[in-house]
Scaffold this motif. Structure first.
Motif, PDB file in Angstrom:
ATOM      1  N   GLU A 283       0.834  -1.208   0.000  1.00 54.64           N
ATOM      2  CA  GLU A 283       0.000   0.000   0.000  1.00 54.64           C
ATOM      3  C   GLU A 283       0.868   1.256   0.000  1.00 54.64           C
ATOM      4  N   LEU A 284       1.938   1.245   0.793  1.00 57.68           N
ATOM      5  CA  LEU A 284       2.849   2.394   0.816  1.00 57.68           C
ATOM      6  C   LEU A 284       3.456   2.610  -0.567  1.00 57.68           C
ATOM      7  N   CYS A 285       3.931   1.538  -1.187  1.00 56.10           N
ATOM      8  CA  CYS A 285       4.578   1.647  -2.490  1.00 56.10           C
ATOM      9  C   CYS A 285       3.607   2.123  -3.570  1.00 56.10           C
ATOM     10  N   GLU A 286       2.395   1.646  -3.514  1.00 56.39           N
ATOM     11  CA  GLU A 286       1.378   2.080  -4.479  1.00 56.39           C
ATOM     12  C   GLU A 286       1.185   3.593  -4.400  1.00 56.39           C
ATOM     13  N   ARG A 287       1.114   4.110  -3.182  1.00 60.76           N
ATOM     14  CA  ARG A 287       0.887   5.553  -2.987  1.00 60.76           C
ATOM     15  C   ARG A 287       2.111   6.371  -3.402  1.00 60.76           C
ATOM     16  N   ILE A 288       3.302   5.952  -2.960  1.00 54.94           N
ATOM     17  CA  ILE A 288       4.502   6.732  -3.249  1.00 54.94           C
ATOM     18  C   ILE A 288       4.872   6.653  -4.727  1.00 54.94           C
ATOM     19  N   SER A 289       4.714   5.475  -5.320  1.00 60.39           N
ATOM     20  CA  SER A 289       5.011   5.344  -6.740  1.00 60.39           C
ATOM     21  C   SER A 289       4.111   6.260  -7.569  1.00 60.39           C
ATOM     22  N   ALA A 290       2.845   6.368  -7.178  1.00 62.14           N
ATOM     23  CA  ALA A 290       1.922   7.261  -7.879  1.00 62.14           C
ATOM     24  C   ALA A 290       2.368   8.719  -7.755  1.00 62.14           C
ATOM     25  N   LEU A 291       2.921   9.088  -6.597  1.00 60.90           N
ATOM     26  CA  LEU A 291       3.431  10.451  -6.411  1.00 60.90           C
ATOM     27  C   LEU A 291       4.583  10.739  -7.369  1.00 60.90           C
ATOM     28  N   PHE A 292       5.480   9.766  -7.513  1.00 62.60           N
ATOM     29  CA  PHE A 292       6.613   9.959  -8.422  1.00 62.60           C
ATOM     30  C   PHE A 292       6.144  10.046  -9.873  1.00 62.60           C
ATOM     31  N   ARG A 293       5.264   9.149 -10.262  1.00 60.28           N
ATOM     32  CA  ARG A 293       4.766   9.187 -11.642  1.00 60.28           C
ATOM     33  C   ARG A 293       4.090  10.524 -11.928  1.00 60.28           C
ATOM     34  N   HIS A 294       3.281  11.002 -10.985  1.00 60.00           N
ATOM     35  CA  HIS A 294       2.580  12.276 -11.169  1.00 60.00           C
ATOM     36  C   HIS A 294       3.575  13.433 -11.252  1.00 60.00           C
ATOM     37  N   ALA A 295       4.565  13.453 -10.346  1.00 59.53           N
ATOM     38  CA  ALA A 295       5.537  14.549 -10.343  1.00 59.53           C
ATOM     39  C   ALA A 295       6.335  14.587 -11.639  1.00 59.53           C
ATOM     40  N   LEU A 296       6.776  13.435 -12.124  1.00 61.26           N
ATOM     41  CA  LEU A 296       7.556  13.392 -13.356  1.00 61.26           C
ATOM     42  C   LEU A 296       6.706  13.772 -14.564  1.00 61.26           C
ATOM     43  N   THR A 297       5.439  13.367 -14.558  1.00 64.46           N
ATOM     44  CA  THR A 297       4.533  13.751 -15.646  1.00 64.46           C
ATOM     45  C   THR A 297       4.300  15.254 -15.635  1.00 64.46           C
ATOM     46  N   GLN A 298       4.069  15.817 -14.440  1.00 63.42           N
ATOM     47  CA  GLN A 298       3.855  17.260 -14.320  1.00 63.42           C
ATOM     48  C   GLN A 298       5.086  18.045 -14.739  1.00 63.42           C
ATOM     49  N   ALA A 299       6.270  17.452 -14.536  1.00 66.41           N
ATOM     50  CA  ALA A 299       7.522  18.119 -14.899  1.00 66.41           C
ATOM     51  C   ALA A 299       7.871  17.930 -16.372  1.00 66.41           C
ATOM     52  N   ALA A 300       6.955  17.323 -17.142  1.00 70.63           N
ATOM     53  CA  ALA A 300       7.130  17.093 -18.585  1.00 70.63           C
ATOM     54  C   ALA A 300       8.335  16.205 -18.877  1.00 70.63           C
ATOM     55  N   VAL A 301       8.613  15.251 -17.989  1.00 65.08           N
ATOM     56  CA  VAL A 301       9.661  14.268 -18.252  1.00 65.08           C
ATOM     57  C   VAL A 301       9.108  13.260 -19.252  1.00 65.08           C
ATOM     58  N   SER A 302       9.768  13.133 -20.380  1.00 69.50           N
ATOM     59  CA  SER A 302       9.221  12.376 -21.502  1.00 69.50           C
ATOM     60  C   SER A 302       9.602  10.889 -21.426  1.00 69.50           C
ATOM     61  N   PHE A 303       9.339  10.268 -20.271  1.00 68.60           N
ATOM     62  CA  PHE A 303       9.728   8.870 -20.112  1.00 68.60           C
ATOM     63  C   PHE A 303       8.876   7.964 -21.004  1.00 68.60           C
ATOM     64  N   THR A 304       9.530   6.934 -21.509  1.00 71.76           N
ATOM     65  CA  THR A 304       8.844   5.935 -22.323  1.00 71.76           C
ATOM     66  C   THR A 304       8.540   4.681 -21.518  1.00 71.76           C
ATOM     67  N   ASP A 305       9.249   4.482 -20.407  1.00 70.96           N
ATOM     68  CA  ASP A 305       9.073   3.301 -19.565  1.00 70.96           C
ATOM     69  C   ASP A 305       9.062   3.731 -18.097  1.00 70.96           C
ATOM     70  N   PHE A 306       8.084   3.244 -17.355  1.00 75.39           N
ATOM     71  CA  PHE A 306       8.035   3.469 -15.905  1.00 75.39           C
ATOM     72  C   PHE A 306       7.975   2.088 -15.256  1.00 75.39           C
ATOM     73  N   ILE A 307       9.058   1.702 -14.604  1.00 71.55           N
ATOM     74  CA  ILE A 307       9.165   0.363 -14.042  1.00 71.55           C
ATOM     75  C   ILE A 307       8.978   0.411 -12.526  1.00 71.55           C
ATOM     76  N   ARG A 308       8.240  -0.531 -11.999  1.00 72.59           N
ATOM     77  CA  ARG A 308       8.109  -0.708 -10.554  1.00 72.59           C
ATOM     78  C   ARG A 308       8.690  -2.071 -10.204  1.00 72.59           C
ATOM     79  N   THR A 309       9.527  -2.119  -9.187  1.00 73.12           N
ATOM     80  CA  THR A 309      10.177  -3.394  -8.877  1.00 73.12           C
ATOM     81  C   THR A 309       9.217  -4.401  -8.260  1.00 73.12           C
TER      82      THR A 309
END
Length: 580
Positions: A99-125
């Motif tokens: 549950e912690l990882c689900e929440r924090i990973s979503a924060l990172f994905r949102h922040a990078l998307t908002q920062a216009a980081v043009s990632f093609t792959d988002f990997i979660r371990t």
């Protein structure tokens, strides 16, 4: 920062202007595949500006490579979700690790998307594809004889998730004043730990690692970090504990065939660079053409452990490891205890997305730590984006000076070609004008050289110098004072505007990897079409060389007001801290 005078093009006083296309083409090289990666960010807390800086460096390199048409490219990022720190953070938050990882990973994905980081792959371990890749990789290590079972004891640093030798420790006192040991590099407290683990024969890879670095002098950039790794290879290089007792660490990937052990989080995490490529089936189409962007705090894991693990698994080390230093805040290291962790989302809201992207990439110097404070952000962004670049665009496209709103014509009689490197006397252009044109013509190659050397800040210094030169050109000739009723004056007025807009077009094209939205607005105002915004075939001032200019006479794009609104300093210092 390098002094401004050091960035003038190495040329004689009146170097004939070169065509920008030859510079860009020379820098492009053959098309090939390349994976650019950020570190995968540890999911025990929300993102801060250090995370964003890593991602922006990789994003700028990825975007720039796309402008060059350099071949298929991928940009990977994601979150590292296993290990003792995650387990402890989840317990402290009263939740489960997933549950912690689900929440924090979503924060990172949102922040990078908002920062216009043009990632093609988002990997979660925590993903099945990653677990499968890690277990296959472990099997390769085991089958190659690189692992053995052994009893290990030593000083363990939970925040760094590793054992540290005595040479990397210092005596200190804990919060209660009791004597303790801490990591020399991070200052984190360590604890004596003994357990039965699987060990990796790291010590046997000293010579292969040394040969790799000596044969590839640019494998680690900047050079100071390359030398640091070579120095580490002269020191103690003990075998690496690569598993943990599952009774102590159930949150992680189990060792194949041994339910009592969990794979060490760093072995797990590093394999992400293969997971995103479809390891073990399809990675061969890309690997080892990979450039890892990492912070200096994880250099040892990427420059010693990772290449050794790859060699043991029958794979080549990555092509390049690009290392950057840290951001401090008012001279202090960012930390939860000091309450000075900077929230990138708040910064992007206050300083705008492009404003904050520009600041971090303009002021960040990979070789050394850089200091963040709000006044610096406001000063840099206002001076260089709002005033110098935005002001130049607004003045040169104003209806009062260009009532037809077209890309004006260039007059060879007003701005004749140099005569054997000497300005001609039959035109209106001055020696300083020829210097400007030479500077801007050489700019694409300077920027290419800086990007290739992982010195994006130098690329922006070069662009800023040319923007200032162009402002000087415009101010020097005061086109608003020219008499439009005089045909010769109108020719010179049009030529001044044409040269200015051509400079702005080059700046906008080169700034796309750093400030994509601002560059888009600038190029749209100049009516530069999407297919005309790459570095492939880029030309500057073709009419000076007697070639047709496709923009001449074209109707300018609609005005959308100021290119960049000036920032105001916040009295509340609203970006000062981040709730963790």
């Amino acid at each position: 920062m390098v002094a401004a005078t050091m960035l003038r093009p190495p040329c004689c006083r009146f170097l004939p202007p070169r065509r920008a296309s030859s510079s860009a083409a020379a820098a492009a090289g053959p098309a090939r595949r390349l994976l650019l990666s950020t570190p995968i960010f540890y999911a025990n807390g929300p993102p801060h500006i250090g995370h964003l800086y890593s991602a922006l460096l990789a994003d700028a390199l990825h975007r720039y490579r796309g402008l060059r048409g350099a071949g298929p490219g991928r940009l990977s990022t994601g979150t590292d979700e296993h290990g003792l720190k995650i387990q402890q953070a989840a317990a402290a938050a009263g939740t489960s690790p997933p549950e912690l990882c689900e929440r924090i990973s979503a924060l990172f994905r949102h922040a990078l998307t908002q920062a216009a980081v043009s990632f093609t792959d988002f990997i979660r371990t925590s993903e099945p594809r990653h677990r499968r890749a890690v277990q296959h990789f472990w099997g390769r290590l085991r089958d190659g004889g690189a692992l053995y079972r052994g009893s290990y004891e030593g000083w363990y640093c939970t925040p760094e998730e590793c054992f540290l030798p005595g040479s990397q420790l210092a005596d200190s006192r804990d919060a209660q004043g009791r004597p303790c040991k801490v990591s020399l590099e991070s200052g984190h407290q360590v604890h004596w730990t003994r357990e039965d683990n699987y060990m990796f024969k790291l010590s046997t890879f000293r010579e292969p690692l040394r040969r790799w670095l000596q044969d590839n002098p640019e494998a680690i950039c900047p050079q100071s970090f390359h030398q640091r790794v070579l120095h580490w290879l002269e020191e103690e290089l003990p075998d690496l504990s690569v598993s943990r007792e599952r009774s102590r660490l159930p949150w992680g990937i189990p060792v194949p065939g041994d339910s009592t052990q969990t794979i060490y989080v760093w072995v797990d995490a590093l394999v992400n660079y293969l997971s995103v490529l479809g390891y073990p089936e399809t990675h061969g189409e890309w690997w080892p053409a990979a450039h890892h962007v990492v912070g200096k705090d994880i250099l040892k894991f990427h420059a010693l452990y990772w290449p050794a693990l790859l060699l043991a698994a029958g794979l080549a080390p990555p092509e390049k490891i690009l290392v950057h230093s840290h951001w401090t805040v008012h001279g202090q290291k960012m930390s939860k205890s000091l309450g000075n962790v900077i929230d990138p989302m708040a910064c992007m809201q206050q300083f705008t997305l492009d404003g904050f992207r520009y600041f971090l990439l303009r002021q960040g110097v990979p070789e050394r730590d850089c200091d963040y404070y709000e006044e610096k952000v406001v000063k840099v962004v206002n001076s260089e984006l709002a005033d110098a670049l935005g002001g130049l665009l607004n003045r040169s496209t104003a209806l009062s000076i260009n009532p037809t709103s077209t890309y004006p014509c260039f007059s060879e009689s007003c701005f004749p070609k140099l005569d054997d490197g000497v300005p001609r006397t039959d035109g209106r252009a001055s020696a300083e004008d020829y210097e400007l044109v030479a500077s801007v013509a050489s700019l694409p190659l300077q920027v290419a050289t800086a990007f290739e050397a992982f010195q994006i800040y130098k690329a922006l210094e070069c662009i800023t110098l040319c923007v200032r030169q162009t402002n000087g050109f415009f101010q020097r000739h005061q086109p608003w004072k020219l008499n439009r009723d005089d045909p010769s004056e109108q020719l010179w007025l049009d030529t001044i505007l044409h040269v200015t807009l051509e400079c702005l077009r080059i700046f906008g094209t080169l700034l796309q990897p750093v400030v994509p939205h601002t560059a888009d607005r600038l190029l749209s105002r100049l009516a530069v079409r999407p297919e005309e915004r790459t570095l492939v075939g880029l030309t500057f001032l073709p009419r000076y060389h007697g070639q047709p200019c496709p923009f001449e006479g074209r109707l300018l794009g609609p005005s959308t007001g100021l290119l960049f609104q000036k920032l105001e300093k916040s009295l509340q210092h609203q970006t000062g801290t981040q709730k963790l």
